[in-house]
Design a protein around this motif. Structure first.
Motif, PDB file in Angstrom:
ATOM      1  N   PRO A 321       0.847  -1.197   0.000  1.00  0.00           N
ATOM      2  CA  PRO A 321       0.000   0.000   0.000  1.00  0.00           C
ATOM      3  C   PRO A 321       0.879   1.243   0.000  1.00  0.00           C
ATOM      4  O   PRO A 321       1.931   1.260   0.638  1.00  0.00           O
ATOM      5  CB  PRO A 321      -0.779  -0.114   1.315  1.00  0.00           C
ATOM      6  N   ARG A 322       0.460   2.244  -0.761  1.00  0.00           N
ATOM      7  CA  ARG A 322       1.244   3.480  -0.831  1.00  0.00           C
ATOM      8  C   ARG A 322       0.311   4.631  -1.185  1.00  0.00           C
ATOM      9  O   ARG A 322      -0.505   4.509  -2.091  1.00  0.00           O
ATOM     10  CB  ARG A 322       2.328   3.323  -1.911  1.00  0.00           C
ATOM     11  N   TRP A 323       0.466   5.772  -0.471  1.00  0.00           N
ATOM     12  CA  TRP A 323      -0.270   7.013  -0.754  1.00  0.00           C
ATOM     13  C   TRP A 323      -1.784   6.773  -0.879  1.00  0.00           C
ATOM     14  O   TRP A 323      -2.425   7.242  -1.818  1.00  0.00           O
ATOM     15  CB  TRP A 323       0.259   7.702  -2.023  1.00  0.00           C
ATOM     16  N   PHE A 326      -2.867   1.122  -3.629  1.00  0.00           N
ATOM     17  CA  PHE A 326      -1.919   0.024  -3.592  1.00  0.00           C
ATOM     18  C   PHE A 326      -0.931   0.162  -4.739  1.00  0.00           C
ATOM     19  O   PHE A 326      -1.308   0.471  -5.863  1.00  0.00           O
ATOM     20  CB  PHE A 326      -2.652  -1.319  -3.666  1.00  0.00           C
ATOM     21  N   HIS A 327       0.345  -0.031  -4.450  1.00  0.00           N
ATOM     22  CA  HIS A 327       1.390   0.032  -5.470  1.00  0.00           C
ATOM     23  C   HIS A 327       1.601  -1.387  -5.991  1.00  0.00           C
ATOM     24  O   HIS A 327       2.182  -2.233  -5.312  1.00  0.00           O
ATOM     25  CB  HIS A 327       2.668   0.588  -4.821  1.00  0.00           C
ATOM     26  N   TYR A 328       1.078  -1.630  -7.231  1.00  0.00           N
ATOM     27  CA  TYR A 328       1.061  -2.988  -7.786  1.00  0.00           C
ATOM     28  C   TYR A 328       2.368  -3.375  -8.468  1.00  0.00           C
ATOM     29  O   TYR A 328       2.367  -4.191  -9.377  1.00  0.00           O
ATOM     30  CB  TYR A 328      -0.100  -3.141  -8.781  1.00  0.00           C
ATOM     31  N   GLY A 329       3.463  -2.731  -8.073  1.00  0.00           N
ATOM     32  CA  GLY A 329       4.741  -3.099  -8.683  1.00  0.00           C
ATOM     33  C   GLY A 329       5.867  -2.703  -7.763  1.00  0.00           C
ATOM     34  O   GLY A 329       5.659  -2.428  -6.583  1.00  0.00           O
ATOM     35  N   ILE A 330       7.073  -2.712  -8.311  1.00  0.00           N
ATOM     36  CA  ILE A 330       8.234  -2.263  -7.539  1.00  0.00           C
ATOM     37  C   ILE A 330       8.920  -1.170  -8.362  1.00  0.00           C
ATOM     38  O   ILE A 330       8.733  -1.090  -9.581  1.00  0.00           O
ATOM     39  CB  ILE A 330       9.213  -3.419  -7.231  1.00  0.00           C
ATOM     40  N   ASP A 331       9.646  -0.284  -7.671  1.00  0.00           N
ATOM     41  CA  ASP A 331      10.351   0.792  -8.362  1.00  0.00           C
ATOM     42  C   ASP A 331      11.855   0.610  -8.185  1.00  0.00           C
ATOM     43  O   ASP A 331      12.330   0.300  -7.088  1.00  0.00           O
ATOM     44  CB  ASP A 331       9.945   2.157  -7.780  1.00  0.00           C
ATOM     45  N   ILE A 332      12.569   0.836  -9.277  1.00  0.00           N
ATOM     46  CA  ILE A 332      14.034   0.833  -9.231  1.00  0.00           C
ATOM     47  C   ILE A 332      14.490   2.159  -9.825  1.00  0.00           C
ATOM     48  O   ILE A 332      14.125   2.488 -10.965  1.00  0.00           O
ATOM     49  CB  ILE A 332      14.637  -0.341 -10.054  1.00  0.00           C
ATOM     50  N   LYS A 409      13.173   9.890 -12.415  1.00  0.00           N
ATOM     51  CA  LYS A 409      13.526   8.772 -13.301  1.00  0.00           C
ATOM     52  C   LYS A 409      13.560   7.469 -12.517  1.00  0.00           C
ATOM     53  O   LYS A 409      14.258   7.375 -11.501  1.00  0.00           O
ATOM     54  CB  LYS A 409      14.884   9.053 -13.958  1.00  0.00           C
ATOM     55  N   HIS A 410      12.772   6.489 -12.959  1.00  0.00           N
ATOM     56  CA  HIS A 410      12.791   5.154 -12.345  1.00  0.00           C
ATOM     57  C   HIS A 410      12.100   4.151 -13.252  1.00  0.00           C
ATOM     58  O   HIS A 410      11.395   4.528 -14.180  1.00  0.00           O
ATOM     59  CB  HIS A 410      12.116   5.182 -10.961  1.00  0.00           C
ATOM     60  N   LEU A 411      12.322   2.877 -12.937  1.00  0.00           N
ATOM     61  CA  LEU A 411      11.572   1.818 -13.629  1.00  0.00           C
ATOM     62  C   LEU A 411      10.460   1.371 -12.690  1.00  0.00           C
ATOM     63  O   LEU A 411      10.717   1.055 -11.519  1.00  0.00           O
ATOM     64  CB  LEU A 411      12.478   0.614 -13.948  1.00  0.00           C
ATOM     65  N   HIS A 412       9.222   1.388 -13.201  1.00  0.00           N
ATOM     66  CA  HIS A 412       8.111   0.779 -12.461  1.00  0.00           C
ATOM     67  C   HIS A 412       7.905  -0.582 -13.114  1.00  0.00           C
ATOM     68  O   HIS A 412       7.667  -0.678 -14.314  1.00  0.00           O
ATOM     69  CB  HIS A 412       6.856   1.663 -12.590  1.00  0.00           C
ATOM     70  N   PHE A 413       8.054  -1.643 -12.308  1.00  0.00           N
ATOM     71  CA  PHE A 413       8.026  -3.004 -12.848  1.00  0.00           C
ATOM     72  C   PHE A 413       6.915  -3.803 -12.170  1.00  0.00           C
ATOM     73  O   PHE A 413       6.817  -3.833 -10.942  1.00  0.00           O
ATOM     74  CB  PHE A 413       9.395  -3.660 -12.609  1.00  0.00           C
TER      75      PHE A 413
HETATM   76 ZN    ZN Z   1       5.991   2.271  -9.258  1.00  0.00          ZN
END
Ligand code: ZN
Length: 437
Positions: A321-323, A326-332, A409-413
């Motif tokens: 969960p975020r903000w 739900f954040h359905y991925g990961i960020d790099i 700048k990031h990858l949402h995966f």
């Molecule tokens: Zn993301």
């Protein structure tokens, strides 16, 4: 020479077999066909949703037209009321000026009456001092004959009557002026009441207009939301179409793989028969060609399992969960320039396009040990593969970026077990399945 042919052939089967995990053929095809049916079902649901959205947009447009018509009517009424207010205000000013003028006139008349009164009093006092009526009598007595007397008497009477007439006229004038003033004051009060009513009406009309403004803004906002929703549905339909195409491609590749496997088995059987025959003929040589068919080792960042790291950098946000949602991925994230994004596993590109939310995004269908997965790589600066392309684990598919609904700048995966869908109901935590930096 011979080797390049072998590599090509091996690579061909490698892609196919790793997409389908080499699981039993007919079952795998029927499972893919089942997925196709699911997609068609989902697609017809989406068409019906898009239809509903269109109907809602039409209804909102009709409501907006009604409100605008009402607004026109109110605008006309406001214009009419403003005109009346201007007229009544002018009338009010005019009446006030008229009243002031009358008051001035009454004042002058009163002064004139006062002066006349003074004059008449003076004259009466004069008559008394000089024997007043006696001198009138003298005038009468001095008459030469009766006719002269009558003349003189009537002259005296005329003079006295004239004084009284003047006085009476002045009184009448004063009375009429005062009546006029009273009438004007009634009129003034009535104009003031009308003006107050008009001001009230004006306020009501302006309140109505403000209400309609708010209503229209709400309707327009609703329409925007439905438009956005419709775009999301269309985007989802497009991705489904891409999934359908990718699975169709997978069915064809699986059929080719089965044909190739059958041919290979047949060739191997023939070769075994020939080898057995040769062994019988000479027992000499011992082969050392076993290492020849080993595929070239993957480049350093590529892991040995089914999945590899999708990008190098700092793991900044997890599947959680975020903000408030739900954040359905990961960020790099990675601040370096030209950070490569890699395909997390072998697969077929479902869709490679620009999305207003995902930015530059690539959806890939993977089949790992008989299980279909879908990965989503979002917010890329550039996409290096197109829809329908066959990709290998660790192959660069794009460059990390900050496009679409992204800050920094990031990858949402994302990793989905099975197919991607708009509600992301198949999303799973990639950590533990896909290697992370
Ligand atoms: Zn993301």
């Amino acid at each position: 020479m011979n080797k390049s042919f072998v590599t090509f052939a091996v690579a061909g089967t490698f892609i196919v077999s790793s997409i389908f995990g080499g699981i039993a053929e007919a079952a795998s095809i029927s499972s893919l066909q089942k997925q196709q049916q699911d997609i068609q079902q989902k697609n017809s649901e989406l068409s019906s949703d898009i239809n509903t959205a269109d109907q809602q947009i039409n209804s909102l447009n009709a409501q907006q037209a009604d409100v605008k018509e009402e607004m026109t009517r109110i605008d006309l009424s406001i214009g009419e009321t403003h005109k009346k207010i201007r007229e009544k205000t002018a009338k009010l000013e005019e009446t006030k000026v008229e009243i002031t003028r009358l008051q001035e006139e009454i004042k002058v008349t009163k002064e004139r009456i006062d002066k006349r009164n003074e004059l008449l009093k003076d004259r009466a006092r004069n008559y008394q001092k000089t024997g007043g009526m006696v001198s009138y009598l003298d005038v009468l007595m001095g008459s030469k004959n009766f006719s002269d007397f009558i003349d003189r008497a009537s002259a005296v009477a005329t003079i006295m009557q004239a004084d009284q007439d003047i006085l009476a006229q002045h009184e009448a004038d004063k009375k009429s002026l005062e009546e006029n003033q009273a009438k004007l004051e009634v009129e003034l009060a009535s104009v003031q009441t009308m003006l107050a009513d008009l001001e009230k009406m004006n306020q009501q009309l302006n309140a109505q207009r403000a209400e309609k403004d708010r209503l229209l803004a709400t309707l327009e906002e609703q329409e925007d939301e439905i438009h956005e929703h419709k775009m999301e549905l269309q985007e989802e339909a497009q991705i489904l179409a891409g999934q359908s195409a990718a699975i169709q491609k997978a069915i064809e590749l699986e059929q080719q793989r089965q044909a190739a496997a059958a041919a290979e088995a047949k060739a191997a059987a023939e070769a075994a028969t020939a080898a057995a025959a040769a062994a019988n003929n000479n027992n000499a040589g011992s082969g050392s060609g076993g290492g020849e068919s080993t595929p070239t080792p993957p480049s350093p960042p590529v892991s040995s399992g089914a999945f590899t790291m999708p990008a190098n950098g700092t793991f900044t946000s997890g599947f959680a969960p975020r903000w408030g949602s739900f954040h359905y991925g990961i960020d790099i994230a990675n601040r370096a320039a030209n950070v490569p994004i890699w395909a997390a596993a072998d697969g077929v590109v479902i869709q490679s396009y620009y999305s207003s939310s995902y930015g530059n995004v690539i959806f890939i269908a993977h089949s790992v040990n008989g299980q279909t997965y879908t990965t989503v790589s979002a917010h890329m600066e550039a996409r290096l593969v197109s829809s329908g392309a066959v990709v290998k684990k660790g192959q660069q598919i794009g460059i990390m970026g900050n496009t679409g609904d992204s800050t920094g700048k990031h990858l949402h995966f994302e990793l989905h077990r099975g197919q991607w869908n708009g509600s992301k109901s198949n999303a799973i935590n990639p950590v533990g399945i896909v290697p992370m930096p």
